[in-house]
Design an enzyme around this catalytic site. Structure first.
Site, PDB file in Angstrom:
ATOM      1  N   GLU A 285       0.829  -1.205   0.000  1.00 28.78           N
ATOM      2  CA  GLU A 285       0.000   0.000   0.000  1.00 28.78           C
ATOM      3  C   GLU A 285       0.865   1.258   0.000  1.00 28.78           C
ATOM      4  OE1 GLU A 285      -3.148  -0.074  -0.442  1.00 28.78           O
ATOM      5  OE2 GLU A 285      -3.861  -2.022   0.261  1.00 28.78           O
ATOM      6  N   ARG A 289       0.315   3.721  -3.135  1.00 28.74           N
ATOM      7  CA  ARG A 289      -0.325   5.013  -2.817  1.00 28.74           C
ATOM      8  C   ARG A 289       0.695   6.131  -2.686  1.00 28.74           C
ATOM      9  NH1 ARG A 289      -5.806   3.670   0.541  1.00 28.74           N
ATOM     10  NH2 ARG A 289      -5.851   1.465   0.116  1.00 28.74           N
ATOM     11  N   ASP A 418      -4.636 -10.203  -7.999  1.00 28.75           N
ATOM     12  CA  ASP A 418      -4.968  -9.186  -9.009  1.00 28.75           C
ATOM     13  C   ASP A 418      -3.837  -8.420  -9.709  1.00 28.75           C
ATOM     14  OD1 ASP A 418      -4.528  -7.801  -6.612  1.00 28.75           O
ATOM     15  OD2 ASP A 418      -6.541  -6.985  -6.444  1.00 28.75           O
ATOM     16  N   GLU A 552     -12.634  -0.170  -9.189  1.00 24.95           N
ATOM     17  CA  GLU A 552     -12.232  -1.120 -10.240  1.00 24.95           C
ATOM     18  C   GLU A 552     -13.183  -1.167 -11.441  1.00 24.95           C
ATOM     19  OE1 GLU A 552     -12.289  -1.808  -6.993  1.00 24.95           O
ATOM     20  OE2 GLU A 552     -10.137  -1.943  -6.567  1.00 24.95           O
TER      21      GLU A 552
HETATM   22  C1  DMJ Z   1      -6.727   0.288  -4.257  1.00 20.39           C
HETATM   23  O1  DMJ Z   1      -6.007   0.651  -3.148  1.00 20.39           O
HETATM   24  C2  DMJ Z   1      -5.828  -0.326  -5.278  1.00 20.39           C
HETATM   25  O2  DMJ Z   1      -6.502  -0.363  -6.475  1.00 20.39           O
HETATM   26  C3  DMJ Z   1      -5.423  -1.708  -4.939  1.00 20.39           C
HETATM   27  O3  DMJ Z   1      -4.579  -2.293  -5.893  1.00 20.39           O
HETATM   28  C4  DMJ Z   1      -6.638  -2.564  -4.776  1.00 20.39           C
HETATM   29  N1  DMJ Z   1      -7.824  -1.837  -4.623  1.00 20.39           N
HETATM   30  C5  DMJ Z   1      -7.859  -0.638  -3.871  1.00 20.39           C
HETATM   31  C6  DMJ Z   1      -9.176   0.046  -4.082  1.00 20.39           C
HETATM   32  O4  DMJ Z   1     -10.223  -0.811  -4.188  1.00 20.39           O
END
Ligand code: DMJ
Length: 657
Positions: A285, A289, A418, A552
């Site tokens: 994260e 981010r 994912d 998404e």
């Molecule tokens: C986000 O923080 C990013 O897209 C992450 O890869 C997965 N999904 C969350 C939001 O849903």
């Protein structure tokens, strides 16, 4: 590798070098017999519950509950966030103790008759879940030591200038951009179509609404609680106020032309953003981010402030890679450099989506700083993954960073898997299509996914199922809804005999995610939806019905719009804007919902930082001209931060000396 201990007779094992018989031949005492019977009965009951009671399997089974807890921690579900610590925010009225962060807030007057019952379940579920998270978090903090402690290891590789809490203040941060190589400005991106222009203005107004209330009530905190009107944090950010919303929103503010707001945020970053924090954060994260946004802002503006902050953060993340294989741990203390994995993740494994979602940022960081160490770390991760045998060509979600072997064989394009796939494709695009290895790995992985995980429901909805120990689970998580965009990007960037088929899958998946929205009362999509004949693309249980401002589905609308020009994607995006306005907008920002099937859903009282980084950015770009953040010039990281493609003007690579 065969372990010497495994060659011992099964009745003998060593503990601290002392042989210990596992079974002795003497007969059991009555008390021991009673204990054995008790253990046996408990075990049988568990097995029975797990295999024969669907509800238990999905909501109460020990394994699944941990898995659910993880998914929610990793993806920062608002109902799962740890209680906001007392940050010293002056206006804070937060008096919740541990577990007190269960927010069921009704804003509406009319409630359906059965809503009360449903809510009681939600509250109970959430309280149980919160208690589990608190427990898990405490365990993570206090119990786990084993192979994850890095105190005795070097903090950073010798090839990088060592940082220390002492020398960081000596670094001079310039906030003045370097002499521009060429004048790089983004186009305004206004669409020719007046309807699109009007819709885009609406999205910008939503951005300002959420932003100004964050500024007013939670400036410097990680996120805003728009109903309580105070700051909020999630476990992924550790226990410090790191201004996650300021950093995450930055490039969206810039792209939307909100200069004043952008400059105000930049000043905060220059003065206040400090990574010397003694608390554990999620490596993944922090990367998507914080590092992602800083890099994006450097590319967009050329301001060395962002490059320097990105470099400082990147260096503080490096100790997480100091494992036997170089596969990084999930959690890192940015001050001490200590890193470790979640205890529950398949016996301390690292997680595929997390270790595979570093490549874009680390490669670019090396290119703009001239320091190869960042790129070398992610190249090594790829090397390890590439060398492993893949069951049916698929990548399991867990890998042990000590042995380099797969953990439990769970495969998913939702949480835990994912963005690993997404980054293989985008690493190739980002490299100006030079990173052939990435594209080959993507093509092979996706071929296996198509064969083993893409399915069509009885009514013809295309979906991506999960595999657990080889067993299919006919459901999709909201997180997997990014895949429509990924499949189409993969198909459109390389013409081959499967491109058309993959384009169909892309359209099918995006349609299915839209269906999951369309089948709800709020027209917002649930967190999890199943494919059961007669009841497709709908949630089955209360714990699956929440919507936490996730992006998404809109990401796929945006990519599909850019690549196909089918106007339905803009219409679907507009439906989403209206639904967000109607159900998530509150006087002081935007909140998530706990039940999308209920018109007057309880609110979760969290304005996620990714709502600015991703949700509103994708919607804004959906109604913009293609020349604003052209897909020929940029790739989006997993948090929708824009990273330039090599060879394009915004790349700003450090000239090689
Ligand atoms: C986000 O923080 C990013 O897209 C992450 O890869 C997965 N999904 C969350 C939001 O849903």
């Amino acid at each position: 590798m065969t372990n010497a201990t495994n060659l011992l007779p099964s009745y003998q094992r060593f503990v601290n070098g002392v042989p210990v018989p596992l079974f002795s031949r003497r007969s059991f005492r009555p008390k021991e017999k009673y204990l054995i019977v008790l253990v046996f009965l408990t075990f049988s009951a568990l097995c029975f519950g797990t295999f024969f009671l669907p509800d238990f399997r999905n909501t109460g089974g020990a394994y699944n509950s941990v898995y659910q807890v993880y998914q929610k921690i990793q993806k920062a579900g608002p109902d799962l966030l740890l209680p906001a610590p007392p940050h010293g925010y002056s206006g804070s009225k937060d008096s919740h103790g541990p577990g007190g962060n269960v927010n069921i807030i009704h804003i509406g007057l009319e409630r359906p008759n059965n809503a009360e019952d449903e809510d009681i379940h939600i509250i109970e579920d959430k309280q149980k879940l919160q208690a589990k998270i608190d427990e898990e978090y405490q365990q993570q903090k206090t119990l786990e030591k084993p192979d994850t402690a890095v105190e005795s290891r070097p903090r950073v590789s010798s090839s990088v200038a060592p940082w220390s809490p002492d020398n960081r203040h000596e670094e001079i941060i310039k906030t003045v951009p370097p002499a521009p190589v060429e004048s790089l400005t983004l186009p305004d991106g206004e669409d020719k179509d007046p309807v699109a222009r009007e819709r885009r203005d609406k999205v910008k107004e939503m951005m300002l609404h959420g932003w100004k209330h964050y500024v007013r009530y939670a400036w410097g905190q990680n996120e805003l609680r728009p109903l309580s009107m105070k700051g909020h944090t999630a476990s992924i950010f550790g226990t410090s106020a790191m201004g996650a919303t300021i950093v995450d929103a930055l490039d969206t503010l810039y792209i939307m032309g909100l200069k004043e707001e952008f400059n105000e945020s930049k000043a905060w970053i220059a003065k206040k953003l400090d990574f010397d924090i003694n608390s554990e954060v999620s490596l993944f994260e922090t990367n998507i981010r914080f590092l992602g946004s800083l890099l994006s802002c450097y590319a967009l503006t050329g301001d060395v402030l962002f490059k320097e902050k990105a470099r400082q953060l990147g260096e503080r993340m490096l100790p997480a890679f100091e494992t036997d294989t170089g596969i990084p741990h999930s959690l890192i203390n940015l001050q001490t450099g200590a890193s470790r994995n979640y205890a529950w993740a398949s016996s301390g494994c690292s997680i595929l989506s997390e270790i595979g979602t570093l490549h874009l940022e680390f490669a670019y960081l090396s290119d703009i700083t001239g320091n190869p160490v960042f790129r070398s770390k992610v190249e090594n991760v790829r090397k390890v993954l590439k060398s492993l045998e893949k069951p049916k060509g698929l990548y399991p979600n867990y890998i042990n960073p000590r042995t380099g072997k797969w953990g439990q064989h769970h495969m998913s394009l939702g949480g835990l898997g994912d963005s690993f796939y997404e980054y293989l494709l985008k690493a190739w695009i980002q490299s100006g299509k030079e990173d052939i290895e990435a594209r080959e790995m993507y093509d092979e992985a996706i071929a296996a996914v198509v064969k083993n995980m893409v399915r069509k429901s009885p009514s013809g909805l295309v979906y991506l199922m999960d595999l657990k120990f080889g067993r299919p689970e006919h459901k999709m998580g909201h997180l997997a809804c990014f895949a429509g965009g990924m499949f189409s990007l993969g198909a459109k960037t390389k013409e081959n005999q499967v491109a058309n088929k993959y384009m169909e899958i892309a359209a099918g998946l995006t349609n299915t995610c839209h269906e999951s929205y369309n089948k709800t009362q709020t027209k917002l999509g649930p967190e999890v939806f199943h494919f059961i004949e007669g009841n497709e693309a709908r949630s089955l249980r209360s714990g699956e019905k929440y919507y936490i401002l996730r992006p998404e589905t809109f990401e796929s609308y945006f990519v599909m719009w850019r690549l196909t020009k089918d106007p339905k994607y803009r219409e679907w995006g507009w439906e989403a804007v209206q639904a967000l306005e109607k159900h998530c907008r509150v006087p002081a920002g935007f909140t998530g919902l706990t039940n999308v099937y209920q018109l007057d859903s309880p609110k979760d009282d969290v304005q996620q930082s990714y709502f600015f980084a991703e949700t509103l950015k994708y919607l804004y770009l959906l109604f913009s001209d293609d020349n604003l953040i052209s897909l020929d010039d940029w790739v989006f990281n997993s948090e929708a931060h824009v990273l330039p493609i090599k060879g394009k003007p915004f790349y700003r690579a450090e000239p090689k000396s």
